[in-house]
Design an enzyme around this catalytic site. Structure first.
Site: not given
Ligand code: SRM
Ligand code: SF4
Ligand SMILES: Cc1cc2nc3c(=O)[nH]c(=O)nc-3n(C[C@H](O)[C@H](O)[C@H](O)COP(=O)(O)OP(=O)(O)OC[C@H]3O[C@@H](n4cnc5c(N)ncnc54)[C@H](O)[C@@H]3O)c2cc1C
Ligand SMILES: Cc1cc2nc3c(=O)[nH]c(=O)nc-3n(C[C@H](O)[C@H](O)[C@H](O)COP(=O)(O)O)c2cc1C
Lengths: 561, 572
Positions: B92, B161, B225, B227, B448, B454, B493, B497
């Site tokens: 990323r 991030r 993390k 943000k 997502c 993922c 899930c 995201c």
């Molecule tokens: C690519 C993306 C979704 C998309 O389709 O665009 C994404 C993809 C993933 N997210 Fe996310 N997140 C993405 C935005 C978000 C957002 C939205 C936002 O930030 O505006 C959230 C919700 C906001 C937040 O953070 O509360 C988000 C909350 C999570 C979480 C839950 C975090 C938590 O507080 O528990 C995880 C899981 C974790 O961190 O344990 C996670 C984890 C992941 C992971 C890295 C899975 C992992 O931990 O192994 C996913 C990778 C999937 C893949 O194969 O690419 N992602 N993730 C977004 C990338 C953002 C970026 O460029 O940095």
């Molecule tokens: S919402 Fe859940 S399934 Fe979708 S990319 Fe984030 S961690 Fe993976």
């Protein structure tokens, strides 16, 4: 048993004979017995005290026999020079007086790779060998159309060059022990008596012994290559009763011809597939004969020639399938087709390295089969046997035999081993590692594997990983040729680890190479030499000597095809 | 009154060395022992027999912007074939504000083709991801990015991030100024370790570890993390309240006065766990000027560093720290650390979270074309050749590339004279038709990544939403709602995201083929939606939506948005 007057005469004669003369008579009588001839034998000299025994081997059978014979001869007081044909100085040939050649046949009636130099030397040059007395023992397999061809050739050529045959050529099938030992005994007798038969007649062919054939049941069949791979490599787990083999052996399989091709042939010539024909003195249906016994694809040129003679047509001499021959140059009638059937050769067995250890998989034998693939005019075809195996269903059965390899064997438990086996070359090494894992061998082990792509072609990857974890495998290096722009092969991985590799060699490691003969095994050998030269600070010549030394010690073994 | 914790601060620090240490989550140990985020990554990379890296290193490389993943579709089949899982890495980029020059896009396209699946994925945080890099391709990828002056530092891991910022320069003359903040914040919050440069770019090892001493992250980084987003009202395209820190630009007479400062947003929840919940950020005041703003941000991180939960990662985000100690306490502590007080928050108003599709002209007379990119996936497929088209645009050198938090792309800063060149390419590749022809609901959708990469996915995301929308479209048409802008978001899930909890329709995966249906979020992202129905399959989803749509059609107030309508229903 002898009537009194005869016995008396014999006794009287015997009493007058010296010890040497007695031996001579012994030889004379033995000669009489084995050759069924009453022709008088010619006395050459009183007793022969020095012979050379040369062997040409691929899988070690000839060597094993040669070594055994040399030991016996030495015990009898004969001085023996024993050498592999690859190590033999060709210029010595004209100086030899008594020479025994033990040579097997490989490929399609070819001499083993190790004997090629010798074979070519005597065939391509003309020189006189009139001082030479010789005998040839040929190893082969009656399942092949050109049974013991290399031995026959050597035997005939030596005679052409003026050498004297002291004993008739003996051809041995895969159960060669009894025949070979009998032949050795006869030679010893003759030698000690100092005689050679004047007119030679071949030793009566012993009725072929019953080769041990197994009926295997396919338990599991897995294509080891992942999605998107250009390859198909099948892992077959086969169960059979009373299995006996060692890691390093292979199994021989006679594939069946595809049903649809056989049916196309019988339809074309309009013969009833169930019609019984006599084949090797047994009645068998045309269908079974063409499907299970006779080679009908990619006929050798010699068969095509015979076919042309039968149908009395001009046919360019080339390899071609029977079906195509029949289409282009049809037979006149069913009778003529039946005549064609008699010139067809048996389906040759294909060998597959055993990839399991009985200690880990009791009652099972595993093989690793690459589905052979080739293109003609942009059309894709598959090899007969590997394709047959690729389509075998679980629970189906087929016949096989075990081809023993006496050289490609795991050394003593405490010895270190280096295994180089890209592609299906991995097969025997899976068996080696399983065996060493089961016995808890203390020696270190190092595997080099390679294929096209890491993602899809890493055969037995998870097994290798867990052996590395448990320590049953000490090191592993893998080369994937097509994962990057420049090609990377096992030899590159060896070179990248040259120092460690040489350290292992110096510490007495055994090196094994299995897989494609060309170009892999040649490139690996070059890399080996380079490692010895560069890391061991040696000249080219010294490095070659070093490698030869390894070969002699049985520390550099190849099973390549 | 101060919570006791603050009075006991020195003691607490001592404590943390003695007793709390025992319950530290395993990742804390990995961070501390990673030797400045180096771990044993080098060794892991040279292990030829596996496509994976060592477990601890998997945590370490996140800080370098990568995740280890495997193709979940192929797990079973490969196990049978005695093949290891098909491991690969996702990388990323760090793109504060989501901006690439055309040359950088060309480089990215090339790298994607060479080393990854070839799909360029625009994320919900305004950056791009490449998937499917095998282990040996990581280094070449990072090196190639580096050549293009791009990096992936700290885009993942327990650290700040990618900083996002309202994307469309059209929005305000001060866009440039605000946009520059994204970069400054990002720079300020970068880790000091040289590990990234040493491991991936073959930089020489530093002689003196003092050079990389990190007063902010120390050796433990953040508990989780972090943000940051900057929004320029009236558009809340960045979903500013979903962030740990949300800055809302306050503009008067085309001048940037400063920012309203919101903290503690975060969306993730865990199914079946009451302790976890999505939370919108709380506004704590206004701050003016760059220095103060940066300081307030910096110290928010230090408080989270010192007080965030380091034993339970589920409860480690700033939102939980905030709710544990209270917003008032947090603000006080922050003011203490920054040495000045926040002013009262200034009025602001959000109306939308939209992308301005199609052609728009900025106040400076530059042209912008926002391309609709479904779920941010840039690729060539049977229907449309997005990747080829965009590459061709990039090759003209006439347009910059900006990404939006709605996973779309803006071809930007195009001179009047060059517009026709770009337009021709867009037309030839049918991108205009693609963008303009997509339905309203599709253009307001996000999903997502989810399966197959993922590891946390329970259900499909981007692979499924497009086809579901095709089935929703007729339902809208039936009710004459096809022109309605309704924000629909799906995740595989509950991690959220694609920010489904702030959508008008949120679908949150619970199991393969099953989703919780959330409804009632507002259009501008200031209200969380509510769980409406659980564990629905496709048929049930469509049924429920059909009922809601026809109710909306018959009972909506004039100008009422779908989300507000459903919310009104829920309230009654
Ligand atoms: C690519 C993306 C979704 C998309 O389709 O665009 C994404 C993809 C993933 N997210 Fe996310 N997140 C993405 C935005 C978000 C957002 C939205 C936002 O930030 O505006 C959230 C919700 C906001 C937040 O953070 O509360 C988000 C909350 C999570 C979480 C839950 C975090 C938590 O507080 O528990 C995880 C899981 C974790 O961190 O344990 C996670 C984890 C992941 C992971 C890295 C899975 C992992 O931990 O192994 C996913 C990778 C999937 C893949 O194969 O690419 N992602 N993730 C977004 C990338 C953002 C970026 O460029 O940095
Ligand atoms: S919402 Fe859940 S399934 Fe979708 S990319 Fe984030 S961690 Fe993976
Ligand atoms: C000691 C030893 C160990 C071996 N171990 C293994 C092992 O572990 N695993 C393994 O996979 N293999 C192994 N092999 C190779 C194996 O025995 C076979 O040679 C291989 O499977 C190919 O056999 P086939 O019947 O499928 O192909 P064949 O039908 O024999 O065809 C072989 C080649 O002949 C040519 N050919 C055949 N038909 C035609 C035609 N009609 N027109 C033109 N060209 C044609 C093609 O080039 C084709 O590739 C080993 C061989 C040896 C000697
Ligand atoms: C690949 C291969 C091809 C063979 N081809 C023939 C052949 O054409 N004719 C024959 O009589 N025997 C053939 N054989 C059988 C061998 O000659 C026989 O197994 C012999 O015992 C091997 O002796 P060695 O171990 O000394 O090489 C072949 C064996 C192999 C492995």
């Amino acid at each position: 048993m002898l009537a009194e007057p005869k016995l008396k005469t014999l006794k009287q004669l015997a009493e007058t004979l010296t010890k040497e003369e007695l031996i001579w008579v012994n030889g004379y009588l033995a000669g009489l017995m084995t050759q069924g001839s009453t022709e008088p034998l010619e006395q050459v000299m009183s007793s022969i005290s020095k012979i050379s025994i040369l062997f040409g081997t691929d899988t070690g059978n000839s060597k094993k026999l040669a070594t055994g014979f040399a030991t016996t001869a030495k015990r009898k007081g004969i001085t023996v020079k024993l050498s592999g044909l690859d190590q033999y100085r060709l210029s010595d040939l004209q100086k030899e007086e008594y020479l025994i050649v033990i040579i097997s046949t490989h490929g399609e009636g070819e001499p083993p790779a190790a004997a090629k130099k010798f074979y070519d030397h005597i065939h391509q040059n003309t020189f006189s060998l009139d001082k030479l007395n010789y005998g040839v023992l040929a190893l082969g397999d009656t399942a092949y159309p050109l049974f013991c061809k290399a031995g026959e050739d050597v035997d005939a050529r030596l005679q052409t060059l003026g050498a004297k045959r002291i004993i008739a050529l003996q051809k041995c099938d895969t159960d060669y022990e009894a025949d070979a030992n009998q032949w050795f005994e006869n030679i010893l007798i003759s030698l000690q008596a100092g005689v050679v038969p004047k007119h030679i007649q071949p030793i009566a062919q012993r009725k072929p012994g019953i080769k041990k054939n197994y009926t295997g049941t396919v338990l599991t069949k897995i294509n080891l290559n992942g999605k998107g791979s250009a390859k198909e490599t099948y892992h077959l787990e086969i169960a059979a009763e009373e299995l006996a083999y060692q890691p390093g052996d292979s199994i021989g399989i006679v594939p069946e011809n595809p049903q649809e091709i056989v049916e196309a042939i019988t339809a074309l010539v309009n013969i009833d597939p169930s019609k019984k024909l006599l084949h090797k003195e047994v009645e068998i249906s045309v269908l079974d004969l063409l499907k299970k016994k006779l080679n009908i694809v990619y006929l050798p040129e010699r068969v095509v020639k015979k076919y042309a003679a039968i149908v009395q047509q001009e046919i360019p001499v080339t390899r071609i399938d029977l079906l195509n021959l029949l289409k282009i140059y049809p037979v006149k009638d069913i009778a003529q087709f039946e005549e064609v059937v008699t010139i067809l050769e048996p389906i040759t067995p294909r060998l597959y390295s055993i990839s399991s250890s009985l200690k880990t998989h009791e009652g099972e034998v595993h093989i690793t089969v690459a589905r052979n693939c080739f293109t003609i005019n942009d059309e894709k075809y598959h090899g007969l046997c590997s394709n047959y195996l690729a389509f075998l269903n679980e629970n189906s059965t087929f016949e096989f035999y075990v081809h023993k390899n006496s050289q490609f064997k795991i050394p003593a438990a405490e010895k270190d081993i280096i295994m180089i086996g890209p592609g299906t070359g991995i097969a025997p090494f899976r068996a080696f590692i399983e065996e060493r894992d089961a016995t808890g061998a203390s020696g270190k082990s190092w595997l080099f594997f390679g294929d096209q792509h890491f993602e899809t072609d890493f055969l037995y990857q998870t097994e290798i990983q867990s052996y590395l974890q448990t320590g049953s495998l000490t090191r592993a290096n893998v080369a994937f040729s097509r994962d990057q722009r420049e090609k990377v092969y096992v030899q590159h991985k060896m070179l990248a680890q040259a120092e460690e590799f040489y350290r292992w060699l110096e510490a007495g490691a055994y090196v094994y190479v299995c897989g494609a003969k060309e170009p892999m095994s040649a490139d690996v050998e070059k890399a080996l030499l380079q490692i010895i030269m560069n890391t061991g600070n040696k000249t080219q010549e010294q490095a070659e000597d070093y490698l030869n030394q390894l070969k002699e010690e049985g520390r550099y073994e190849k099973d390549v095809y | 009154m101060l919570p006791t914790a603050i009075c006991l601060l020195p003691t607490l620090k001592l404590y943390s060395k003695i007793s709390i240490v025992q319950n530290l989550s395993p990742i804390e140990k990995v961070k501390r022992e990673s030797d400045g985020l180096r771990g044993s990554v080098r060794e892991s990379l040279t292990d030829e027999v596996t496509g994976a890296i060592r477990e601890d290193d998997q945590a370490v490389i996140k800080f370098h912007g990568m995740y280890q993943q495997d193709d979940r579709d192929q797990r079973e089949e490969r196990a049978e074939k005695k093949l290891d899982r098909l491991y690969s890495f996702m990388i990323r980029l760090r793109l504060p504000g989501g901006f690439l020059t055309p040359a950088q896009w060309i480089a990215t396209d090339e790298i994607a083709g060479e080393n990854s699946t070839g799909i360029i994925k625009i994320t919900t945080r305004q950056t791009i991801q490449l998937h499917g890099l095998i282990k040996s391709k990581i280094k070449p990828t990072i090196q190639a990015f580096n050549k293009a002056k791009l990096d992936s530092i700290a885009t993942c891991g327990d650290i700040n991030r990618n900083v996002v910022c309202s994307s469309h320069p059209l929005q305000s003359p001060i866009h440039d100024q605000v946009f520059a903040y994204a970069d400054k914040i990002s720079e300020m919050l970068m880790p000091k370790t040289r590990a990234y440069y040493e491991i991936w770019l073959d930089e020489e090892k530093i002689a003196d570890k003092k050079e990389e001493e990190d007063p902010l992250y120390q050796d433990r980084y953040l508990p989780r993390k972090f943000k940051i987003a900057i929004a320029i009202p009236p558009n809340n395209d960045v979903d500013v309240f979903a962030n740990d820190i949300g800055l809302i630009a306050v503009i008067e007479n085309n001048k940037l006065l400063g920012f309203n400062f919101a903290i503690g947003g975060g969306l993730s929840a865990t199914h079946g766990s009451k302790e976890t919940y999505p939370r919108l950020a709380s506004l704590i005041g206004f701050v003016a000027g760059e220095e103060k703003t940066l300081k307030a941000i910096y110290e928010t991180l230090t408080i989270q560093r010192d007080f965030g939960n380091r034993s339970d990662r589920k409860l480690a985000r700033l939102k939980y720290t905030l709710d544990k100690y209270g917003v008032a306490w947090f603000k006080e502590e922050l003011e203490k650390r920054i040495g000045f007080k926040f002013e009262t928050a200034r009025p602001y108003s959000f109306t939308d979270r939209k992308d301005f599709y199609g052609w728009h002209k900025s106040f400076q007379g530059l042209w912008y074309y926002t391309v609709f990119i479904e779920n941010g996936r840039v690729l060539d497929d049977k229907t449309i050749k997005l990747r080829s088209a965009l590459l061709e645009v990039a090759k003209t050198g006439k347009a910059n590339f900006r990404f939006t938090c709605n996973q779309n792309l803006i071809l930007s800063d195009i001179q009047e004279a060059d517009k026709v060149v770009v337009q021709t390419i867009l037309k030839n590749y049918k991108l205009t038709q693609h963008t303009e022809g997509a339905s309203s609901i599709r253009k307001n959708s996000m999903a997502c990544v989810a399966l197959n990469t993922c590891p946390l996915a329970l259900a499909e995301g981007q692979r499924y939403l497009p086809s579901l929308i095709s089935k929703i479209e007729p339902l809208l048409a039936k009710n004459n709602l096809q022109e309605e802008d309704i924000i629909i978001r799906m995740t595989g899930c509950p991690n959220g995201c694609a920010r489904p909890y702030v959508a008008e329709i949120g679908l949150v995966g619970t199991a393969y083929g099953r989703y919780n249906l959330h409804v009632g979020g507002d259009h501008q992202g200031e209200r969380l939606n509510k769980l409406f129905k659980e564990n629905l399959d496709e048929v049930a989803i469509l049924q429920e939506l059909d009922i809601l749509f026809s109710g909306f059609k018959s009972n909506r107030k004039a100008g009422e948005r779908f989300g507000d309508f459903v919310f009104r229903l829920q309230e009654n």
